[in-house]
Design an enzyme around this catalytic site. Structure first.
Site, PDB file in Angstrom:
ATOM      1  N   SER A   1     -35.194 -78.506 -11.512  1.00  0.00           N
ATOM      2  CA  SER A   1     -34.399 -78.861 -10.453  1.00  0.00           C
ATOM      3  C   SER A   1     -33.062 -78.036 -10.554  1.00  0.00           C
ATOM      4  CB  SER A   1     -33.904 -80.126 -10.024  1.00  0.00           C
ATOM      5  OG  SER A   1     -35.273 -80.704  -9.774  1.00  0.00           O
TER       6      SER A   1
ATOM      7  N   GLU B   1     -27.000 -78.286 -10.402  1.00  0.00           N
ATOM      8  CA  GLU B   1     -27.369 -79.219 -11.719  1.00  0.00           C
ATOM      9  C   GLU B   1     -27.448 -78.522 -12.949  1.00  0.00           C
ATOM     10  OE1 GLU B   1     -30.751 -81.769 -11.403  1.00  0.00           O
ATOM     11  OE2 GLU B   1     -31.102 -81.601 -13.562  1.00  0.00           O
TER      12      GLU B   1
ATOM     13  N   ARG C   1     -26.335 -87.494 -13.235  1.00  0.00           N
ATOM     14  CA  ARG C   1     -26.475 -85.905 -14.094  1.00  0.00           C
ATOM     15  C   ARG C   1     -24.957 -85.773 -14.426  1.00  0.00           C
ATOM     16  NH1 ARG C   1     -30.919 -87.255 -13.241  1.00  0.00           N
ATOM     17  NH2 ARG C   1     -32.613 -85.975 -12.594  1.00  0.00           N
TER      18      ARG C   1
HETATM   19  C1  FAD Z   1     -39.794 -77.564 -16.204  1.00  0.00           C
HETATM   20  C2  FAD Z   1     -38.470 -78.573 -16.329  1.00  0.00           C
HETATM   21  C3  FAD Z   1     -38.395 -79.705 -15.737  1.00  0.00           C
HETATM   22  C4  FAD Z   1     -37.161 -80.581 -15.885  1.00  0.00           C
HETATM   23  N1  FAD Z   1     -37.379 -81.742 -15.520  1.00  0.00           N
HETATM   24  C5  FAD Z   1     -36.073 -82.398 -15.693  1.00  0.00           C
HETATM   25  C6  FAD Z   1     -36.058 -83.950 -15.292  1.00  0.00           C
HETATM   26  O1  FAD Z   1     -37.299 -84.515 -14.959  1.00  0.00           O
HETATM   27  N2  FAD Z   1     -34.985 -84.719 -15.245  1.00  0.00           N
HETATM   28  C7  FAD Z   1     -33.921 -83.905 -15.634  1.00  0.00           C
HETATM   29  O2  FAD Z   1     -32.662 -84.645 -15.606  1.00  0.00           O
HETATM   30  N3  FAD Z   1     -33.640 -82.821 -16.087  1.00  0.00           N
HETATM   31  C8  FAD Z   1     -35.021 -81.927 -16.223  1.00  0.00           C
HETATM   32  N4  FAD Z   1     -34.953 -80.776 -16.552  1.00  0.00           N
HETATM   33  C9  FAD Z   1     -33.599 -80.127 -17.108  1.00  0.00           C
HETATM   34  C10 FAD Z   1     -33.319 -80.050 -18.493  1.00  0.00           C
HETATM   35  O3  FAD Z   1     -34.739 -80.005 -19.334  1.00  0.00           O
HETATM   36  C11 FAD Z   1     -32.942 -81.414 -19.056  1.00  0.00           C
HETATM   37  O4  FAD Z   1     -31.554 -81.351 -18.431  1.00  0.00           O
HETATM   38  C12 FAD Z   1     -32.551 -81.585 -20.614  1.00  0.00           C
HETATM   39  O5  FAD Z   1     -32.067 -82.748 -20.832  1.00  0.00           O
HETATM   40  C13 FAD Z   1     -31.460 -80.629 -20.885  1.00  0.00           C
HETATM   41  O6  FAD Z   1     -31.665 -80.469 -22.461  1.00  0.00           O
HETATM   42  P1  FAD Z   1     -31.106 -79.212 -23.166  1.00  0.00           P
HETATM   43  O7  FAD Z   1     -31.421 -79.457 -24.763  1.00  0.00           O
HETATM   44  O8  FAD Z   1     -32.166 -77.965 -22.819  1.00  0.00           O
HETATM   45  O9  FAD Z   1     -29.765 -78.708 -22.845  1.00  0.00           O
HETATM   46  P2  FAD Z   1     -29.295 -77.419 -22.742  1.00  0.00           P
HETATM   47  O10 FAD Z   1     -29.636 -76.533 -21.523  1.00  0.00           O
HETATM   48  O11 FAD Z   1     -29.342 -76.747 -23.922  1.00  0.00           O
HETATM   49  O12 FAD Z   1     -27.709 -77.670 -22.307  1.00  0.00           O
HETATM   50  C14 FAD Z   1     -27.396 -78.124 -21.291  1.00  0.00           C
HETATM   51  C15 FAD Z   1     -25.776 -78.676 -21.089  1.00  0.00           C
HETATM   52  O13 FAD Z   1     -25.741 -79.662 -22.326  1.00  0.00           O
HETATM   53  C16 FAD Z   1     -24.758 -79.227 -23.239  1.00  0.00           C
HETATM   54  N5  FAD Z   1     -25.165 -79.800 -24.507  1.00  0.00           N
HETATM   55  C17 FAD Z   1     -26.343 -79.369 -25.197  1.00  0.00           C
HETATM   56  N6  FAD Z   1     -26.508 -79.987 -26.308  1.00  0.00           N
HETATM   57  C18 FAD Z   1     -25.088 -80.777 -26.576  1.00  0.00           C
HETATM   58  C19 FAD Z   1     -24.797 -81.322 -27.533  1.00  0.00           C
HETATM   59  N7  FAD Z   1     -25.132 -81.483 -28.638  1.00  0.00           N
HETATM   60  N8  FAD Z   1     -23.160 -81.519 -27.525  1.00  0.00           N
HETATM   61  C20 FAD Z   1     -22.510 -81.403 -26.424  1.00  0.00           C
HETATM   62  N9  FAD Z   1     -23.182 -80.864 -25.483  1.00  0.00           N
HETATM   63  C21 FAD Z   1     -24.424 -80.421 -25.425  1.00  0.00           C
HETATM   64  C22 FAD Z   1     -24.762 -77.653 -23.143  1.00  0.00           C
HETATM   65  O14 FAD Z   1     -23.504 -77.252 -23.427  1.00  0.00           O
HETATM   66  C23 FAD Z   1     -24.786 -77.594 -21.721  1.00  0.00           C
HETATM   67  O15 FAD Z   1     -23.701 -77.605 -20.890  1.00  0.00           O
HETATM   68  C24 FAD Z   1     -36.040 -79.914 -16.520  1.00  0.00           C
HETATM   69  C25 FAD Z   1     -36.192 -78.628 -16.980  1.00  0.00           C
HETATM   70  C26 FAD Z   1     -37.206 -77.941 -17.104  1.00  0.00           C
HETATM   71  C27 FAD Z   1     -37.518 -76.432 -17.430  1.00  0.00           C
END
Ligand code: FAD
Length: 288
Positions: free
Chosen positions: A206, A276, A160
Site C-alpha cells: 500500500s 505510507e 503506521r
Molecule cells: C507486497 C507487500 C505487501 C505489504 N503488506 C503490508 C501489510 O500488510 N502491512 C504493513 O504494515 N505493511 C506492508 N507492507 C510494507 C512493508 O513490508 C512493511 O512496512 C515492513 O514492515 C517494512 O519493513 P522493512 O524492513 O522492509 O522496512 P524498510 O523499507 O527497510 O524501512 C522502512 C522505514 O523503517 C526504518 N527502519 C528500518 N529498519 C530500521 C531500524 N533497524 N531502526 C530504525 N528504523 C528502521 C527505515 O529508515 C525506513 O524509514 C508490504 C510491502 C509489500 C512489498
C-alpha cells in the site's frame, strides 16, 4: 560487517528503484553498530538505516551517505517473550515459532521486510498491529552512542507510526514480542489472502495510508485512477493503492504518479492522502 562502495540501492528494495549509496554497510552483528557509526564519522558522511527496503523509495540520484542495511539475525526466547534482532525476516521468525510451538504472531507471517522496519512503522496485518504484541525494543542512540531498552507504551504508537519515527536517531537493534501457546490465526489462510487480493510485482504494498474511516484504495479506484501510469510505474488494476514498477520506473515516476493521484483524490473527495512509504530524501540522512 561488510562495506561496499558505490553500491546500487535498487537491488536492495522491493520497488527495484534507486541510485547508488556512497557506502553500503551490511550490519550483521548488533555489536558492530558503534563501529559503523564511527566509520561514517571518519568519512564525514551522514547515515541512513533500512532493513528489507519494502516500505521506502530511494532517490534516483546517488546518496552521499553511509547507508546501513540491517541484517542481524539472532532470535531466541527471553523471559517468556520472543526476542528478534532488528534484521530478522518474518520467514525466519515463522520457522522458529513453528519449531518451538510459539503462537501469537501468525498475522504477520508473509509480511516482507525486517522486524526493525515493522516496529518503526508499526506494521499492521489482518486486524493486528505490531504494537499489539510488542513488549520492549532495544535500540542504539546515535546521539550518545549508548544501547538502551524502550519499554512499550501504547501512547507512543499509532496507525503506521511509532516513537522510532519521531526519534530517527534511535536505531532499533531488536524487539521483544508477547507470545501465546494457542494459535490466533491460520498462516495458510493469510498467505492465500495475500496471493488472491494483492498485486504481484515490484511494489512496496500500500502506497498511501488509509484516511480513517476511508480506504485509500477505494478512493483511488472511485477517482478513476486504477491503471493510471507515469513512465514505468502505474497504479495497479487489481488494487489501486499498489504502485507497480514495470522494471523501467524511476523514483521521479513514482513521485509524479502519486502526487497526481493525491491531487485527484483531494479535488474529488476533499481528502488529503498521506504516503505510507518513506520517500528518502537528503533531509532523512542522519548527521553525526
Ligand atoms: C507486497 C507487500 C505487501 C505489504 N503488506 C503490508 C501489510 O500488510 N502491512 C504493513 O504494515 N505493511 C506492508 N507492507 C510494507 C512493508 O513490508 C512493511 O512496512 C515492513 O514492515 C517494512 O519493513 P522493512 O524492513 O522492509 O522496512 P524498510 O523499507 O527497510 O524501512 C522502512 C522505514 O523503517 C526504518 N527502519 C528500518 N529498519 C530500521 C531500524 N533497524 N531502526 C530504525 N528504523 C528502521 C527505515 O529508515 C525506513 O524509514 C508490504 C510491502 C509489500 C512489498
Amino acid at each position: 560487517m561488510q562495506i561496499i562502495e558505490h553500491a546500487d540501492l535498487n537491488k536492495l528494495c522491493t520497488f527495484k528503484i534507486g541510485g547508488a549509496a556512497r557506502f553500503l554497510v551490511n550490519w550483521q552483528e548488533t555489536s558492530e553498530i558503534a563501529e559503523i557509526i564511527n566509520f561514517a564519522k571518519i568519512q564525514g558522511l551522514p547515515l541512513f538505516v533500512f532493513g528489507g527496503g519494502s516500505n521506502l523509495l530511494f532517490p534516483d540520484t546517488p546518496l552521499n551517505a553511509v547507508v546501513i542495511r540491517c541484517m542481524t539475525k539472532v532470535i531466541n526466547l527471553n523471559n517468556g517473550d520472543l526476542y528478534c534482532d532488528a534484521g530478522v525476516r518474518w520467514p525466519l521468525m515463522q520457522s522458529f515459532c513453528k519449531n518451538n510451538h510459539l503462537y501469537g504472531l501468525e498475522n504477520f507471517y508473509g509480511l516482507p521486510g525486517t522486524i526493525g522496519g515493522a516496529v518503526a512503522g508499526n506494521a499492521g496485518c489482518h486486524g493486528q498491529e505490531i504494537k499489539d504484541v510488542l513488549t520492549k525494543v532495544d535500540y542504539f542512540d546515535i546521539t550518545d552512542r549508548q544501547f538502551n531498552t524502550y519499554i512499550f507504551d501504547e501512547a507512543d504508537f499509532a496507525y503506521r507510526h511509532s516513537i522510532f519515527k519521531t526519534n530517527p536517531y534511535w536505531l532499533i537493534t531488536g524487539a521483544y514480542f508477547r507470545i501465546s501457546d494457542q494459535p490466533i490465526g491460520d498462516p495458510t489462510t493469510f498467505a492465500e489472502f495475500r496471493a488472491t487480493h494483492q498485486p504481484q510485482g515490484l511494489t512496496t504494498g500500500s502506497f498511501f495510508k488509509n484516511p480513517y474511516p476511508q480506504h485509500a484504495g477505494k478512493l483511488l479506484d472511485e477517482a478513476g485512477l486504477k491503471g493510471v501510469s507515469r513512465g514505468g510505474v502505474s497504479l495497479s488494476e487489481k488494487h489501486a493503492n499498489f504502485v507497480i514498477n514495470d522494471g523501467t520506473g524511476t523514483a521521479k515516476d513514482v513521485i509524479s504518479l502519486t502526487e497526481f493521484a493525491k491531487e485527484t483524490v483531494k479535488i474529488k473527495f476533499g481528502i488529503e492522502l498521506e504516503s505510507e512509504v518513506k520517500i528518502v530524501t537528503e533531509a532523512d540522512l542522519l548527521k553525526i
